[in-house]
Write a protein that holds these residues in place. Structure first.
Motif, mmCIF file in Angstrom:
data_model
loop_
_atom_site.group_PDB
_atom_site.id
_atom_site.type_symbol
_atom_site.label_atom_id
_atom_site.label_comp_id
_atom_site.label_asym_id
_atom_site.label_seq_id
_atom_site.Cartn_x
_atom_site.Cartn_y
_atom_site.Cartn_z
ATOM 1 N N LEU A 1 0.776 -1.158 0.079
ATOM 2 C CA LEU A 1 -0.558 -0.279 0.068
ATOM 3 C C LEU A 1 1.016 1.618 0.064
ATOM 4 O O LEU A 1 -0.024 2.535 -0.786
ATOM 5 C CB LEU A 1 -0.780 -0.017 1.002
ATOM 6 C CG LEU A 1 -2.186 -0.839 1.067
ATOM 7 C CD1 LEU A 1 -2.972 -0.675 2.806
ATOM 8 C CD2 LEU A 1 -3.118 -0.604 0.170
ATOM 9 N N GLY A 2 1.799 1.228 0.331
ATOM 10 C CA GLY A 2 3.139 2.503 0.896
ATOM 11 C C GLY A 2 3.171 2.879 -0.433
ATOM 12 O O GLY A 2 3.489 4.106 -0.690
ATOM 13 N N VAL A 3 3.603 1.599 -1.909
ATOM 14 C CA VAL A 3 3.952 2.718 -2.914
ATOM 15 C C VAL A 3 2.642 3.169 -3.682
ATOM 16 O O VAL A 3 3.144 4.827 -4.133
ATOM 17 C CB VAL A 3 4.030 1.437 -4.182
ATOM 18 C CG1 VAL A 3 3.479 2.106 -5.662
ATOM 19 C CG2 VAL A 3 4.945 0.596 -3.287
ATOM 20 N N PHE A 4 1.761 2.892 -3.307
ATOM 21 C CA PHE A 4 0.576 3.977 -3.791
ATOM 22 C C PHE A 4 0.253 4.841 -2.675
ATOM 23 O O PHE A 4 -0.545 6.311 -3.134
ATOM 24 C CB PHE A 4 -1.104 3.680 -4.051
ATOM 25 C CG PHE A 4 -0.867 1.961 -4.583
ATOM 26 C CD1 PHE A 4 -1.236 2.367 -5.988
ATOM 27 C CD2 PHE A 4 -0.822 0.890 -3.932
ATOM 28 C CE1 PHE A 4 -0.544 1.484 -7.320
ATOM 29 C CE2 PHE A 4 -1.274 -0.148 -4.918
ATOM 30 C CZ PHE A 4 -0.647 -0.234 -6.424
ATOM 31 N N ILE A 5 0.394 4.474 -1.866
ATOM 32 C CA ILE A 5 0.324 6.444 -0.830
ATOM 33 C C ILE A 5 1.460 7.346 -0.619
ATOM 34 O O ILE A 5 0.878 7.954 -1.059
ATOM 35 C CB ILE A 5 0.674 6.214 0.589
ATOM 36 C CG1 ILE A 5 -0.748 4.933 0.735
ATOM 37 C CG2 ILE A 5 0.774 7.274 1.268
ATOM 38 C CD1 ILE A 5 -0.666 4.689 2.458
ATOM 39 N N ILE A 6 2.031 6.993 -1.153
ATOM 40 C CA ILE A 6 3.683 7.860 -1.453
ATOM 41 C C ILE A 6 3.238 8.576 -2.941
ATOM 42 O O ILE A 6 3.547 9.474 -2.956
ATOM 43 C CB ILE A 6 4.793 7.151 -2.238
ATOM 44 C CG1 ILE A 6 5.393 6.603 -0.502
ATOM 45 C CG2 ILE A 6 6.133 7.842 -2.675
ATOM 46 C CD1 ILE A 6 6.896 5.782 -0.781
ATOM 47 N N SER A 7 2.412 7.900 -3.783
ATOM 48 C CA SER A 7 2.439 8.303 -5.164
ATOM 49 C C SER A 7 1.662 9.286 -4.890
ATOM 50 O O SER A 7 1.243 10.335 -5.838
ATOM 51 C CB SER A 7 1.893 7.535 -6.675
ATOM 52 O OG SER A 7 0.413 6.564 -6.240
ATOM 53 N N ILE A 8 0.916 9.019 -3.814
ATOM 54 C CA ILE A 8 -0.040 9.980 -3.860
ATOM 55 C C ILE A 8 -0.682 11.521 -3.055
ATOM 56 O O ILE A 8 -0.443 12.452 -3.359
ATOM 57 C CB ILE A 8 -1.440 9.803 -3.129
ATOM 58 C CG1 ILE A 8 -2.467 9.036 -3.590
ATOM 59 C CG2 ILE A 8 -2.839 10.538 -2.293
ATOM 60 C CD1 ILE A 8 -3.395 7.797 -2.866
ATOM 61 N N LEU A 9 1.150 11.144 -2.402
ATOM 62 C CA LEU A 9 1.595 11.772 -1.905
ATOM 63 C C LEU A 9 2.428 13.518 -2.566
ATOM 64 O O LEU A 9 2.246 14.487 -2.684
ATOM 65 C CB LEU A 9 2.890 11.919 -0.372
ATOM 66 C CG LEU A 9 2.001 11.245 1.009
ATOM 67 C CD1 LEU A 9 2.388 10.715 1.467
ATOM 68 C CD2 LEU A 9 0.959 12.114 0.979
#
Length: 225
Positions: free
Chosen positions: A175-183
């Protein structure tokens, strides 16, 4: 006599479980195939383009190709992980059916935010929408693994508890991959799209190297039986 009945019942149950698993895998593969096909259809090629305009069009279409690559990578990764998960299952229950449907629902929704990126690859909202849908599909994967971990009878007997725990944790951290892309998209939407592709590739490479030897050994052992 009783042994024969038990053997016949077990054989019948095994056949039913195999048919159910095959139906789930076949249906899921169909959803993945249609979803990926929709990504290609979103790339619009003008019908009246001339040979002199091809080079210019290819340059202008480069952002669309990158977005296609990102979307294909995300959906393709979900398919590979889905295949490996069901390869470890020997049976399914009602909860697996429902969770799998919800998971496929989010996967099949991915072309929609992908189309938004086609129209405006600098839109923060489009990147957030894409990452949110992909993150929701990842949460469904976590739910599937948590359910399998609680109901070990659904898994092959040679799958260890440590293996299931590790896979559940890896899915959660993805999930961290998508959270980083959002930030990142809050400030640099285009860079966020590129980072999504790079981070997902890096994550899957590390994951593959971490589990590859175990998977290969497991495959060879099953062939030897």
């Amino acid at each position: 006599m009783n042994d024969e009945r038990h053997s016949s019942a077990a054989s019948g149950a095994s056949e039913v479980q195999t048919r159910v698993n095959n139906r789930i895998i076949g249906f899921s593969d169909g959803v993945f195939a249609i979803t990926i096909t929709l990504l290609v259809l979103a790339i619009d090629v003008p019908s009246n383009i001339t040979s002199d305009e091809v080079n210019g069009f290819l340059w202008e279409a480069l952002p669309q190709v990158v977005i296609y690559a990102v979307s294909f990578m995300v959906i393709g990764t979900f398919w590979v992980r889905h295949h490996r998960m069901f390869d470890m299952c020997r049976a399914v229950d009602g909860r697996i059916l429902v969770l799998n449907l919800v998971f496929l629902g989010f996967v099949s929704l991915l072309p929609f935010p992908s189309d938004l990126l086609y129209f405006d690859d600098q839109s923060t909202s489009a990147v957030i929408a894409f990452s949110t849908v992909a993150g929701a599909a990842t949460l469904c994967e976590v739910g599937l693994w948590r359910h399998l971990r609680r109901h070990r009878e659904l898994l092959l007997p040679d799958i260890s508890e440590e293996r299931i725990a590790s896979l559940t944790t890896w899915r959660f951290w993805s999930l961290g991959v998508f959270i980083i892309s959002i930030l990142v998209s809050l400030f640099f939407p285009r860079i966020a799209v590129l980072m999504l592709l790079a981070l997902l590739l890096l994550y899957e490479l590390v994951h593959h190297r971490h589990h590859h030897r175990h998977d290969r050994t497991l495959y060879l052992l099953r062939n030897d039986q």
